[in-house]
Design a protein around this motif. Sequence first.
Motif, PDB file in Angstrom:
ATOM      1  N   GLN A  86      19.644  12.656  76.508  1.00 20.98           N
ATOM      2  CA  GLN A  86      18.253  12.378  76.183  1.00 20.98           C
ATOM      3  C   GLN A  86      17.347  12.517  77.389  1.00 20.98           C
ATOM      4  O   GLN A  86      16.214  12.951  77.282  1.00 20.98           O
ATOM      5  N   ARG A  88      16.098  14.476  80.144  1.00 19.96           N
ATOM      6  CA  ARG A  88      16.143  15.915  80.380  1.00 19.96           C
ATOM      7  C   ARG A  88      16.698  16.216  81.767  1.00 19.96           C
ATOM      8  O   ARG A  88      16.477  15.480  82.719  1.00 19.96           O
ATOM      9  N   SER A 142       6.373  19.963  75.435  1.00 17.89           N
ATOM     10  CA  SER A 142       6.684  18.743  74.686  1.00 17.89           C
ATOM     11  C   SER A 142       8.163  18.412  74.886  1.00 17.89           C
ATOM     12  O   SER A 142       8.954  19.278  75.264  1.00 17.89           O
ATOM     13  N   THR A 143       8.532  17.163  74.605  1.00 12.60           N
ATOM     14  CA  THR A 143       9.927  16.743  74.717  1.00 12.60           C
ATOM     15  C   THR A 143      10.821  17.695  73.918  1.00 12.60           C
ATOM     16  O   THR A 143      11.895  18.087  74.362  1.00 12.60           O
ATOM     17  N   GLN A 146      11.258  20.999  75.619  1.00 11.97           N
ATOM     18  CA  GLN A 146      12.133  20.867  76.786  1.00 11.97           C
ATOM     19  C   GLN A 146      13.594  20.839  76.345  1.00 11.97           C
ATOM     20  O   GLN A 146      14.460  21.446  76.967  1.00 11.97           O
ATOM     21  N   GLN A 147      13.823  20.136  75.240  1.00  8.51           N
ATOM     22  CA  GLN A 147      15.187  20.078  74.727  1.00  8.51           C
ATOM     23  C   GLN A 147      15.670  21.472  74.304  1.00  8.51           C
ATOM     24  O   GLN A 147      16.791  21.867  74.592  1.00  8.51           O
TER      25      GLN A 147
END
Length: 496
Positions: A86, A88, A142-143, A146-147
């Motif tokens: 979770q 990054r 955004s999260t 990035q994922q």
Amino acid sequence: MERYLEFAGVGKAFPGVQALDDISFRAQSGRVLALLGENGAGKSTLLKIMSGDLRADTGSVILNGETVSFTSPFDAIKAGISVIYQERQLIPAMNVMENIFLGDLPVKSGLIDAKKLKSDTKALLEKFGLSIDPEIPVMFLSTAHQQMVEIIKAYRRNSQVVAFDEPTAPLTDTEIEILFKLIGQLRDEGKIIIYVSHRMAEIFQVTDEIVILKDGKFVKTLNTSETDEQELVRSMVGRDIGDTYSHLSRNDSMGDVLLEVKNLASPYVRDVSFTLRRGEIIGFAGLVGSGRTEVMRALFGADPVLSGEIKLDGRSVSFKTPKDAIDSGIALCPEDRKEQGLVLWRSIEDNICMPVLSKLRKGLFLDTKACERVALSSIKRYDIKTPTVDKIVMELSGGNQQKVILGRWTSELMDTKILILDEPTKGIDVGTKAEIYQTVCDFAKLGIGVIFISSELTEVINVADRIIVMHEGHITGSVTREEATEESILALAMAQ
Ligand SMILES: Nc1ncnc2c1ncn2[C@@H]1O[C@H](COP(=O)(O)OP(=O)(O)OP(=O)(O)O)[C@@H](O)[C@H]1O
Ligand SMILES: [Mg+2]
């Protein structure tokens, strides 16, 4: 050649806990395997062993028949294993293409071949149907994006194994769809995929088989298509928990109005009006980013109030800082346990007692016995898995950290009139979730007004007496529990 990842007798102990005990099972290529178990069961520890972040005490990890042993995360990557956590692991100031090709940047006559870097990155992003600018620094993404970049990075390294530790917790529904599509693509290409999540619906949507762990031990493997939620819960909790919601004992005597918010505006929300009665639970629903957390921050004195009025017990109040709000009996249990909540390197006891220290003095000194008692009662209430009250919070499993934050804001010494819970069940296992819902109802029975924010619609609909829905910084509607359906709330959340 058959491709698989096998754990053979893997064990790992930490002071006071056997986190993993003789774990053996096999994950096959072209299949998604779910790792399921209560908070503290050992899921993340197993992934950390796979990724080379931790070393097993006993047993081995076998990839395609060969025992692999890692002394660092770099070794695991070289062997073809990528674990997506979770937190990054990208370099924020570097752009997308540099992150994806880090350690392997294309070179032409001694210089980085920027043209090739860009076109290779573009090709990869297109293959997975992602529209992300290869040249943007990842800190501006955004999260979710990035994922995605991390997943592409794992793919680019030709990883044979890709593991995910609760990947959907920070994502919106649409982003989850994209993630699942990506996982499907990786599976179809014959990757070995390991997926950790507490969300049952996802387990059924995205996985092929399920390995259940309990207290560090292997319980069983099940085929996803041949099992159901009840069986899973029974295997991981060790007993039936029945229908979570119909067993709730609710508060049926609401009091007078406790909080009245009129036309509240902050830099992030506008024209927010609602009331909360003593003993009432109101839910706040809406998409991620709809302004729910921001309303609470304004209410709590954490964001400036630009206009509007807040009345507590019939009196106008204005909180300049969160401390003012706390002194008036408002407790806010924040969404982000790491950034706004816990002091990770302090003990469970210190974390839980923090807001009530002034009540724990005996003369000039701290009454250590009383501190321990307060901490222990929260540990018991939320079933926090720990050998002692002194354990450092950093060493707890993710879900148990979440429970510490709940324990802090609802400890027996808190003199709370209004309790605001922002995503309180994030990362919490199904068995404990049911207990948290009952605890929330019990607070209502004591006359506390509860505000319950959650992205899990079923949860808000079933726990709250009334649900307020937000969209882009303002309220689009409100429904009672009797009237509420997922469809009606979604329609309001999307302002349709
Ligand atoms: N660095 C550490 N030091 C001490 N104990 C640890 C450490 N890391 C994990 N533990 C302990 O090992 C056990 C297993 O933790 P782990 O994080 O693997 O659980 P998990 O299954 O991922 O739980 P969750 O669903 O809450 O994320 C827990 O009791 C935890 O407190
Ligand atoms: Mg974990």
